[in-house]
Design a protein around this motif. Structure first.
Motif, mmCIF file in Angstrom:
data_model
loop_
_atom_site.group_PDB
_atom_site.id
_atom_site.type_symbol
_atom_site.label_atom_id
_atom_site.label_comp_id
_atom_site.label_asym_id
_atom_site.label_seq_id
_atom_site.Cartn_x
_atom_site.Cartn_y
_atom_site.Cartn_z
ATOM 1 N N LYS A 38 35.078 -39.119 -45.567
ATOM 2 C CA LYS A 38 35.429 -40.538 -45.548
ATOM 3 C C LYS A 38 35.005 -41.146 -44.221
ATOM 4 C CE LYS A 38 39.508 -40.287 -48.551
ATOM 5 N NZ LYS A 38 40.978 -40.486 -48.628
ATOM 6 N N ASN A 39 34.400 -42.290 -44.267
ATOM 7 C CA ASN A 39 33.898 -42.925 -43.049
ATOM 8 C C ASN A 39 34.742 -44.150 -42.717
ATOM 9 O OD1 ASN A 39 31.973 -41.897 -41.413
ATOM 10 N ND2 ASN A 39 30.230 -42.811 -42.422
ATOM 11 N N LYS A 40 35.999 -43.954 -42.457
ATOM 12 C CA LYS A 40 36.869 -45.101 -42.218
ATOM 13 C C LYS A 40 36.884 -45.564 -40.776
ATOM 14 C CE LYS A 40 40.904 -42.002 -42.136
ATOM 15 N NZ LYS A 40 42.195 -41.702 -42.787
ATOM 16 N N TYR A 41 36.213 -44.825 -39.881
ATOM 17 C CA TYR A 41 36.199 -45.229 -38.477
ATOM 18 C C TYR A 41 34.862 -45.833 -38.044
ATOM 19 C CZ TYR A 41 40.407 -42.339 -38.275
ATOM 20 O OH TYR A 41 41.648 -41.801 -38.502
ATOM 21 N N SER A 42 33.870 -45.729 -38.885
ATOM 22 C CA SER A 42 32.540 -46.190 -38.500
ATOM 23 C C SER A 42 32.471 -47.718 -38.464
ATOM 24 C CB SER A 42 31.492 -45.665 -39.488
ATOM 25 O OG SER A 42 30.234 -46.210 -39.198
ATOM 26 N N LYS A 43 31.753 -48.245 -37.453
ATOM 27 C CA LYS A 43 31.535 -49.684 -37.370
ATOM 28 C C LYS A 43 30.231 -50.090 -38.051
ATOM 29 C CE LYS A 43 34.070 -50.227 -33.005
ATOM 30 N NZ LYS A 43 34.002 -50.671 -31.588
ATOM 31 N N ASP A 56 35.193 -45.025 -48.760
ATOM 32 C CA ASP A 56 36.592 -44.638 -48.929
ATOM 33 C C ASP A 56 36.760 -43.437 -49.859
ATOM 34 O OD1 ASP A 56 35.847 -45.795 -51.267
ATOM 35 O OD2 ASP A 56 37.415 -47.340 -51.296
ATOM 36 N N ASP A 100 39.023 -36.010 -46.035
ATOM 37 C CA ASP A 100 39.697 -36.737 -44.962
ATOM 38 C C ASP A 100 39.198 -36.239 -43.601
ATOM 39 O OD1 ASP A 100 42.132 -37.030 -42.950
ATOM 40 O OD2 ASP A 100 42.347 -38.525 -44.535
ATOM 41 N N PRO A 101 38.752 -37.116 -42.721
ATOM 42 C CA PRO A 101 38.204 -36.680 -41.426
ATOM 43 C C PRO A 101 39.240 -35.983 -40.546
ATOM 44 C CG PRO A 101 38.445 -39.075 -41.491
ATOM 45 C CD PRO A 101 38.656 -38.583 -42.875
ATOM 46 N N GLU A 102 40.518 -36.376 -40.663
ATOM 47 C CA GLU A 102 41.547 -35.702 -39.871
ATOM 48 C C GLU A 102 41.688 -34.233 -40.289
ATOM 49 O OE1 GLU A 102 42.434 -39.991 -39.408
ATOM 50 O OE2 GLU A 102 41.988 -38.701 -41.123
ATOM 51 N N THR A 145 31.142 -48.006 -44.019
ATOM 52 C CA THR A 145 32.338 -47.244 -44.369
ATOM 53 C C THR A 145 32.260 -46.798 -45.821
ATOM 54 O OG1 THR A 145 33.522 -49.248 -45.021
ATOM 55 C CG2 THR A 145 33.772 -48.505 -42.745
#
Length: 358
Positions: free
Chosen positions: A19-24, A29, A33-35, A27
């Motif tokens: 998941k690329n939820k931190y990329s500017k 969804d 999960d990256p964590e 993204t």
């Protein structure tokens, strides 16, 4: 594999999608999960395992399918059944053939083989003298038109100018390649770039140039290596470049495979090729005796297993042309030993390392 004797571990984490939820930049969804991935990697820093880790674990089976049964994924990507494609590509008239790295070794053998069926041969190499000699040899035996050109694949403009001078080819054979031997971390970045420029970006540029023409090639043949399947000791640079070409070839087939026969040739060591000159795998007894690192009986037994003394470049060339005319897309040379290399690497990591990496 090279660092293991130094008690340095290398863990490789292969993740399907994150998941690329931190990329500017962009993204997505969906995916892992990256964590979770971060926590997994942190645990490896505390307790390394020196192996490959597939996340999710069932992703390993996708890798097995990709390596051993690529036609399954071909079908998933929208290609018709291989028998249908093979019938479509079989016995397609191949009047014009281009071979890179044609002045010696497998390229030279392919030139001789295709001169018996093609009307026009386009041969290029950096070795101008070798090309002239090859053209004279072919001209003595048949009436095939042979066009030769000195081309430095390291020079992008050289390749562009050469491909622009040719209207079209029916068969494009990306054979040119260079090898580098030595510890992978002791290899300069400039050497990596040179090897990749010849072994990967060269074929990529040739493919791109001819696919941008009005009349595209009917067949693409990329010459790979069993080292593309997995790097061997002190062959990491060469292996990396061939692995890149291998993945590119399969990707190319899944996009254009309906109308163009995209063929991957996976050869092991052969005699009569400059690529493996002075290599222990060619069966050169003098080299074996003069190399102090190769005196152990266990190594020599593995060497006998690997040696392909009964397969020359000319044997391989005949096999390649025959398979091409039959519409095949995957060719192992020699068939059983190279397939065994792939199978062992995929299914029995311990045995593979014992045979090929020690």
């Amino acid at each position: 594999e090279e660092l293991r004797p130094q008690n340095i571990t290398v863990d490789v984490v292969a993740v399907r999608t994150i998941k690329n939820k931190y990329s500017k930049i962009w993204t997505q969804d969906y995916g892992e999960d990256p964590e979770y991935i971060a926590r997994y990697i942190y645990k490896l820093t505390q307790k390394p395992e020196n192996k490959r880790h597939f996340i999710p674990r069932h992703y390993f089976f996708l890798r097995v399918v990709e390596r051993l049964f690529p036609r399954v994924l071909d079908h998933i990507h929208g290609l018709r059944h291989r028998r249908v494609r093979r019938k479509f590509h079989k016995n397609v008239q191949s009047d014009s053939v281009l071979i890179t790295g044609a002045a010696s070794g497998l390229g030279k053998a392919l030139a001789h083989s295709y001169s018996n069926t093609a009307k026009v041969l386009h041969l290029c190499d950096i070795d101008q003298k070798g090309l002239v000699e090859l053209r004279d040899e072919i001209s003595k035996n048949n009436g095939c038109v042979v066009n030769i050109a000195k081309v430095d694949i390291l020079n992008r403009q050289d390749v562009v100018n050469y491909t622009n001078s040719i209207e079209y080819v029916d068969v494009l054979i990306n054979n040119a390649g260079v090898r580098c031997k030595g510890p992978i971390l002791d290899t300069k970045v400039e050497t990596f770039r040179k090897i990749f420029d010849v072994n990967f970006f060269g074929p990529l540029l040739f493919n791109t140039q001819f696919f941008n023409k009005k009349k595209r090639p009917k067949k693409i043949i990329n010459i790979l290596s069993t080292t593309a399947i997995r790097g061997r000791k002190e062959m990491g640079v060469y292996s990396s470049s061939k692995a890149a070409l291998w993945n590119f070839t399969r990707s190319l087939r899944r996009v254009y495979g309906e109308n163009c026969q995209v063929m991957e040739v996976i050869p092991s060591a052969m005699s009569m090729t400059k690529l493996l000159e002075n290599s222990l795998l060619t069966g050169n007894k003098e080299n074996i005796q003069n190399n102090n690192l190769r005196k152990s009986p266990s190594f020599l037994s593995r060497l006998n297993f690997l040696r392909v003394s009964d397969w020359s470049a000319f044997d391989a060339a005949k096999k390649i042309q025959k398979c091409e005319s039959q519409g095949m897309e995957i060719v192992f040379i020699p068939p059983m030993r190279s397939k065994l290399f792939l199978t062992l690497e995929t299914t029995s990591n311990w045995l593979f390392s014992k045979l090929f990496m020690a």
